[in-house]
Write an enzyme that holds these catalytic residues in place. Structure first.
Site, PDB file in Angstrom:
ATOM      1  N   GLY A  95       0.851  -1.189   0.000  1.00 22.64           N
ATOM      2  CA  GLY A  95       0.000   0.000   0.000  1.00 22.64           C
ATOM      3  C   GLY A  95       0.883   1.235   0.000  1.00 22.64           C
ATOM      4  N   VAL A 151       0.595  -2.894   6.875  1.00 19.30           N
ATOM      5  CA  VAL A 151      -0.672  -3.498   6.448  1.00 19.30           C
ATOM      6  C   VAL A 151      -1.877  -2.658   6.894  1.00 19.30           C
ATOM      7  CG1 VAL A 151       0.230  -5.854   6.366  1.00 19.30           C
ATOM      8  CG2 VAL A 151      -0.680  -4.971   8.516  1.00 19.30           C
ATOM      9  N   ASP A 153      -8.223  10.424  11.307  1.00 17.45           N
ATOM     10  CA  ASP A 153      -8.042   8.968  11.159  1.00 17.45           C
ATOM     11  C   ASP A 153      -8.957   8.154  12.068  1.00 17.45           C
ATOM     12  OD1 ASP A 153      -6.034   9.489   9.363  1.00 17.45           O
ATOM     13  OD2 ASP A 153      -4.469   8.379  10.438  1.00 17.45           O
ATOM     14  N   HIS A 179       3.706  26.711 -21.721  1.00 14.50           N
ATOM     15  CA  HIS A 179       4.558  25.735 -22.399  1.00 14.50           C
ATOM     16  C   HIS A 179       6.017  26.049 -22.103  1.00 14.50           C
ATOM     17  CE1 HIS A 179       6.010  22.987 -25.433  1.00 14.50           C
ATOM     18  NE2 HIS A 179       6.818  23.954 -25.875  1.00 14.50           N
TER      19      HIS A 179
HETATM   20  P1  FAD Z   1      -2.620  11.731  14.164  1.00 15.36           P
HETATM   21  O1  FAD Z   1      -1.730  12.439  13.240  1.00 15.36           O
HETATM   22  O2  FAD Z   1      -2.370  10.305  14.442  1.00 15.36           O
HETATM   23  O3  FAD Z   1      -2.588  12.557  15.540  1.00 15.36           O
HETATM   24  C1  FAD Z   1      -3.277  12.152  16.675  1.00 15.36           C
HETATM   25  C2  FAD Z   1      -2.654  12.788  17.892  1.00 15.36           C
HETATM   26  O4  FAD Z   1      -3.498  12.540  19.024  1.00 15.36           O
HETATM   27  C3  FAD Z   1      -1.286  12.213  18.249  1.00 15.36           C
HETATM   28  O5  FAD Z   1      -0.396  13.243  18.561  1.00 15.36           O
HETATM   29  C4  FAD Z   1      -1.576  11.366  19.500  1.00 15.36           C
HETATM   30  O6  FAD Z   1      -0.472  11.281  20.387  1.00 15.36           O
HETATM   31  C5  FAD Z   1      -2.699  12.163  20.135  1.00 15.36           C
HETATM   32  N1  FAD Z   1      -3.552  11.392  21.051  1.00 15.36           N
HETATM   33  C6  FAD Z   1      -4.140  10.195  20.833  1.00 15.36           C
HETATM   34  N2  FAD Z   1      -4.887   9.825  21.896  1.00 15.36           N
HETATM   35  C7  FAD Z   1      -4.756  10.829  22.807  1.00 15.36           C
HETATM   36  C8  FAD Z   1      -5.274  11.037  24.098  1.00 15.36           C
HETATM   37  N3  FAD Z   1      -6.117  10.183  24.671  1.00 15.36           N
HETATM   38  N4  FAD Z   1      -4.907  12.158  24.765  1.00 15.36           N
HETATM   39  C9  FAD Z   1      -4.076  13.064  24.200  1.00 15.36           C
HETATM   40  N5  FAD Z   1      -3.566  12.915  22.969  1.00 15.36           N
HETATM   41  C10 FAD Z   1      -3.901  11.818  22.289  1.00 15.36           C
HETATM   42  N6  FAD Z   1      -1.191  11.260   4.876  1.00 15.36           N
HETATM   43  C11 FAD Z   1      -1.206  12.137   3.859  1.00 15.36           C
HETATM   44  O7  FAD Z   1      -2.221  12.816   3.652  1.00 15.36           O
HETATM   45  N7  FAD Z   1      -0.103  12.316   3.055  1.00 15.36           N
HETATM   46  C12 FAD Z   1       1.030  11.607   3.248  1.00 15.36           C
HETATM   47  O8  FAD Z   1       1.999  11.792   2.509  1.00 15.36           O
HETATM   48  C13 FAD Z   1       1.070  10.667   4.296  1.00 15.36           C
HETATM   49  N8  FAD Z   1       2.189   9.950   4.524  1.00 15.36           N
HETATM   50  C14 FAD Z   1       2.209   9.059   5.568  1.00 15.36           C
HETATM   51  C15 FAD Z   1       3.370   8.314   5.764  1.00 15.36           C
HETATM   52  C16 FAD Z   1       3.431   7.387   6.791  1.00 15.36           C
HETATM   53  C17 FAD Z   1       4.694   6.595   6.992  1.00 15.36           C
HETATM   54  C18 FAD Z   1       2.310   7.236   7.657  1.00 15.36           C
HETATM   55  C19 FAD Z   1       2.365   6.268   8.799  1.00 15.36           C
HETATM   56  C20 FAD Z   1       1.150   7.974   7.462  1.00 15.36           C
HETATM   57  C21 FAD Z   1       1.092   8.891   6.417  1.00 15.36           C
HETATM   58  N9  FAD Z   1      -0.048   9.638   6.158  1.00 15.36           N
HETATM   59  C22 FAD Z   1      -0.080  10.518   5.114  1.00 15.36           C
HETATM   60  C23 FAD Z   1      -1.254   9.518   6.998  1.00 15.36           C
HETATM   61  C24 FAD Z   1      -1.330  10.696   7.993  1.00 15.36           C
HETATM   62  O9  FAD Z   1      -0.161  10.698   8.779  1.00 15.36           O
HETATM   63  C25 FAD Z   1      -2.571  10.568   8.856  1.00 15.36           C
HETATM   64  O10 FAD Z   1      -3.716  10.460   8.023  1.00 15.36           O
HETATM   65  C26 FAD Z   1      -2.719  11.786   9.744  1.00 15.36           C
HETATM   66  O11 FAD Z   1      -1.604  11.963  10.586  1.00 15.36           O
HETATM   67  C27 FAD Z   1      -3.978  11.658  10.618  1.00 15.36           C
HETATM   68  O12 FAD Z   1      -4.135  12.814  11.354  1.00 15.36           O
HETATM   69  P2  FAD Z   1      -4.923  12.834  12.745  1.00 15.36           P
HETATM   70  O13 FAD Z   1      -4.757  14.222  13.254  1.00 15.36           O
HETATM   71  O14 FAD Z   1      -6.270  12.275  12.561  1.00 15.36           O
HETATM   72  O15 FAD Z   1      -4.138  11.818  13.697  1.00 15.36           O
HETATM   73  P1  NAI Z   2      -2.719   0.674   3.164  1.00 14.66           P
HETATM   74  O1  NAI Z   2      -4.097   0.352   3.556  1.00 14.66           O
HETATM   75  O2  NAI Z   2      -2.448   1.798   2.224  1.00 14.66           O
HETATM   76  O3  NAI Z   2      -2.013  -0.616   2.541  1.00 14.66           O
HETATM   77  C1  NAI Z   2      -1.902  -1.823   3.238  1.00 14.66           C
HETATM   78  C2  NAI Z   2      -1.686  -2.938   2.234  1.00 14.66           C
HETATM   79  O4  NAI Z   2      -1.375  -4.100   2.959  1.00 14.66           O
HETATM   80  C3  NAI Z   2      -2.934  -3.223   1.415  1.00 14.66           C
HETATM   81  O5  NAI Z   2      -2.583  -3.295   0.058  1.00 14.66           O
HETATM   82  C4  NAI Z   2      -3.414  -4.561   1.960  1.00 14.66           C
HETATM   83  O6  NAI Z   2      -4.055  -5.352   0.980  1.00 14.66           O
HETATM   84  C5  NAI Z   2      -2.106  -5.195   2.413  1.00 14.66           C
HETATM   85  N1  NAI Z   2      -2.242  -6.190   3.458  1.00 14.66           N
HETATM   86  C6  NAI Z   2      -3.061  -6.183   4.537  1.00 14.66           C
HETATM   87  N2  NAI Z   2      -2.849  -7.275   5.304  1.00 14.66           N
HETATM   88  C7  NAI Z   2      -1.871  -7.990   4.699  1.00 14.66           C
HETATM   89  C8  NAI Z   2      -1.196  -9.212   5.007  1.00 14.66           C
HETATM   90  N3  NAI Z   2      -1.485  -9.904   6.101  1.00 14.66           N
HETATM   91  N4  NAI Z   2      -0.244  -9.651   4.154  1.00 14.66           N
HETATM   92  C9  NAI Z   2       0.072  -8.943   3.043  1.00 14.66           C
HETATM   93  N5  NAI Z   2      -0.537  -7.788   2.705  1.00 14.66           N
HETATM   94  C10 NAI Z   2      -1.487  -7.303   3.525  1.00 14.66           C
HETATM   95  O7  NAI Z   2      -1.954   0.897   4.557  1.00 14.66           O
HETATM   96  P2  NAI Z   2      -0.495   1.431   4.830  1.00 14.66           P
HETATM   97  O8  NAI Z   2       0.332   1.383   3.614  1.00 14.66           O
HETATM   98  O9  NAI Z   2      -0.041   0.761   6.052  1.00 14.66           O
HETATM   99  O10 NAI Z   2      -0.793   2.950   5.174  1.00 14.66           O
HETATM  100  C11 NAI Z   2      -1.602   3.284   6.307  1.00 14.66           C
HETATM  101  C12 NAI Z   2      -2.391   4.523   6.048  1.00 14.66           C
HETATM  102  O11 NAI Z   2      -1.540   5.656   5.995  1.00 14.66           O
HETATM  103  C13 NAI Z   2      -3.141   4.454   4.751  1.00 14.66           C
HETATM  104  O12 NAI Z   2      -4.520   4.573   5.034  1.00 14.66           O
HETATM  105  C14 NAI Z   2      -2.708   5.609   3.954  1.00 14.66           C
HETATM  106  O13 NAI Z   2      -3.782   6.382   3.497  1.00 14.66           O
HETATM  107  C15 NAI Z   2      -1.874   6.463   4.896  1.00 14.66           C
HETATM  108  N6  NAI Z   2      -0.668   6.823   4.162  1.00 14.66           N
HETATM  109  C16 NAI Z   2      -0.792   7.750   3.184  1.00 14.66           C
HETATM  110  C17 NAI Z   2       0.270   8.097   2.416  1.00 14.66           C
HETATM  111  C18 NAI Z   2       0.082   9.088   1.358  1.00 14.66           C
HETATM  112  O14 NAI Z   2      -0.948   9.753   1.347  1.00 14.66           O
HETATM  113  N7  NAI Z   2       1.026   9.256   0.457  1.00 14.66           N
HETATM  114  C19 NAI Z   2       1.601   7.493   2.616  1.00 14.66           C
HETATM  115  C20 NAI Z   2       1.604   6.485   3.656  1.00 14.66           C
HETATM  116  C21 NAI Z   2       0.499   6.201   4.393  1.00 14.66           C
END
Ligand code: FAD
Ligand code: NAI
Length: 477
Positions: A193, A280, A322, A454
């Site tokens: 993913g 995953v 999220d 362009h």
């Molecule tokens: P979060 O960012 O998870 O923030 C939640 C906050 O709440 C955290 O600071 C946590 O500590 C705090 N919290 C939780 N429970 C409590 C509590 N009870 N009391 C006080 N504080 C609490 N999305 C994109 O759009 N573009 C990307 O390029 C992208 N790249 C990603 C790359 C990776 C490797 C990963 C893992 C995710 C990526 N995402 C990306 C997804 C994105 O990070 C999340 O969708 C986003 O951070 C969600 O925002 P949020 O504010 O809902 O939650």
């Molecule tokens: P994802 O949902 O994007 O991908 C997970 C992948 O793992 C899927 O293709 C699924 O079919 C596969 N999978 C699930 N269980 C499995 C198993 N047991 N064995 C093998 N494959 C399995 O989740 P991912 O990559 O972990 O990202 C988490 C979230 O963070 C996503 O919802 C994504 O939107 C966000 N994110 C967004 C980014 C962006 O906007 N560029 C970059 C990274 C994360």
């Protein structure tokens, strides 16, 4: 124990929560934001997953690794020679950390400027519009916040697999994979993913042999099929070994290697890696936030149940980002936060859930907004489709990035644009013009009648719109 009164208490300072807090403050409300994030040094750090271990650090490493791969593979074609190119992982990681640090500090500054009370610690809701705050890891209530409105923006955490438990130095989640101190010779990734593809690309560009094991038989299910096929073939050419239909059976760490057993259409398979990333998906952080007595409904997948205005089953309590339904994307959470803040202030704001752009920041990038061609066909929506290959773009040629295509899908009768799908360099930037056009309810003809500078990659969006009516200039229609 201190007791304070607020108009709004926001739980979580990720992109959903901190944006809500700022917008509420702009609208004249008295706001507190409670956040419990600690970075790996054990220091509080704002910005949640996105800034600390998500969007920002991953893009910093994608940029560094892209520069390294470009220098290694493409400089000579431009007549640029260098003696030797080395990747210093320590410096790369330090740069990434400093980018993260600057941005997380920036939120502190914004909070101060907007007079938002930042409260470090773990928040828990109790009946009577009260948010109790304790230190992370203990139950002793330190502060009690009385408030008219509560916005839960507590985010998500990586899904863990019992069959591949996190193991120091060997099996990592996405956060761990942003912290490697050296380039593993062989790297396995469970899940192809967004995380798997982006972090797999980082380490592949830096020299790892990367294998992605994906459970589904379809690659990038949510993307348009033509685009996912183009991306798949491009990733394969770069050396990412993506194995579909791969069902993980077990893992074992032996003699410093991770032994992975999986099953595919040909039967049982075995493969060994120096390190393994589990990517995953993520699950909402809805536990430890409130008890049953609050009456906040949670669905079977642990998301807090909300309506389209992010109202939970309890009046005055909202949930965004999220932790609720919809794609787990930073911009989606931020827009929900703005909507909620404005609705608390009595405005009629809403989020257009049909136009959330998705991007995968590989090279080429993959980006889309709106419906896929397959979804239109399944729903019986008649469409005209225009595609334009980047190989016919002058700018793409000059830049050496002629892989991929732009695809515009328009309604056959109204010509309204229903979806735009891109696999190309800078697709993350190109897709914004599609979102703007679709938000303005543009037709393919509207885009076709617009002048584009362009030579630019954006001309490919123009040509794809022209191609909807077989009027593209630089390809045979
Ligand atoms: P979060 O960012 O998870 O923030 C939640 C906050 O709440 C955290 O600071 C946590 O500590 C705090 N919290 C939780 N429970 C409590 C509590 N009870 N009391 C006080 N504080 C609490 N999305 C994109 O759009 N573009 C990307 O390029 C992208 N790249 C990603 C790359 C990776 C490797 C990963 C893992 C995710 C990526 N995402 C990306 C997804 C994105 O990070 C999340 O969708 C986003 O951070 C969600 O925002 P949020 O504010 O809902 O939650
Ligand atoms: P994802 O949902 O994007 O991908 C997970 C992948 O793992 C899927 O293709 C699924 O079919 C596969 N999978 C699930 N269980 C499995 C198993 N047991 N064995 C093998 N494959 C399995 O989740 P991912 O990559 O972990 O990202 C988490 C979230 O963070 C996503 O919802 C994504 O939107 C966000 N994110 C967004 C980014 C962006 O906007 N560029 C970059 C990274 C994360």
């Amino acid at each position: 124990m201190s007791k304070k009164n607020y108009d709004v208490v926001v739980i979580g300072a990720g992109p959903a929560g901190y944006v809500t807090a700022i917008r509420c403050a702009q609208l004249g409300m008295k706001v507190a934001c409670v956040d419990e994030w600690l970075n790996r040094k054990g220091e509080p750090s704002l910005g949640g997953t996105c800034l600390n271990v998500g969007c920002i650090p991953s893009k910093a490493l994608l940029e560094s690794s892209h520069l390294y791969a470009t220098a290694n593979n493409e400089f000579s074609e431009h007549g640029i020679t260098t003696k030797s190119i080395k990747a210093d992982i320590g410096t790369m990681m330090a740069r990434k950390d400093s980018v993260v640090n600057e941005l997380t500090q920036g939120i502190n500054t914004l909070f101060k400027a907007n007079k938002i009370d930042l409260i470090r610690g773990h928040a828990r809701l109790v009946p009577g519009n009260i948010v109790n705050v304790s230190n992370r890891g203990d139950n002793k209530i330190r502060e009690s916040l009385q408030t008219d409105n509560i916005v839960i923006a507590a985010g998500s955490s990586p899904v863990r697999l019992e069959r591949a438990p996190r193991t120091e130095g060997h099996i990592f989640d996405s956060a761990g994979a942003l912290e490697f101190d050296s380039v593993p010779k062989t790297l396995g990734v469970i899940g192809a993913g967004a995380v798997g593809l982006e972090l797999g690309s980082v380490w592949s560009r830096l020299g790892s042999d990367v294998v992605l094991l994906e459970a589904m038989d379809t690659f990038l299910m949510a993307a348009d099929k033509q685009i996912s096929r183009a991306a798949f073939s491009s990733y394969r050419q770069q050396g990412l070994d993506i194995r579909l239909n791969a069902r993980l059976l077990s893992t074992e760490v032996k003699q410093k290697k991770v032994h992975v057993n999986y099953e595919d259409t040909r039967g049982a398979q075995q493969v060994q890696f120096d390190r393994l990333i589990v990517a995953v998906g993520r699950k909402p952080n809805s536990d430890h936030l409130f008890g049953d007595e609050m009456g906040i409904e949670i669905d079977e997948r642990e998301y807090i149940h909300v309506n389209r205005f992010c109202e939970t089953s309890v009046p005055g309590v909202y949930a965004i980002g999220d932790i609720v339904r919809g794609p787990m994307l930073a911009h989606k959470g931020s827009e929900e936060g703005i909507m909620v803040a404005e609705r608390i202030a009595g405005q009629k704001s809403s989020v257009n859930y049909d136009l959330i752009p998705s991007v995968i920041y590989t090279h080429p990038e993959v980006a889309w907004v709106g419906k896929t061609e397959h979804a239109c066909n399944t729903a019986g929506i008649p469409v005209n489709v225009g595609t334009f290959p980047l190989v016919a773009s002058g700018r793409a040629k000059a830049m050496g990035v002629s892989e991929g295509l732009v695809k515009v899908i328009a309604h056959k009768e109204t010509d309204r644009i229903l979806g735009v799908h891109i696999c190309s360099s800078q697709a993350s930037e190109l897709i914004a013009q599609a979102v703007v056009a679709m938000e303005m309810e543009a037709s393919a003809e509207d885009l076709a009648l617009t002048m584009f500078a362009h030579p630019t990659l954006s001309e490919s969006v123009h040509e794809a719109a022209l191609a909807v009516h077989k009027r593209a200039i630089h390809i045979k229609n």
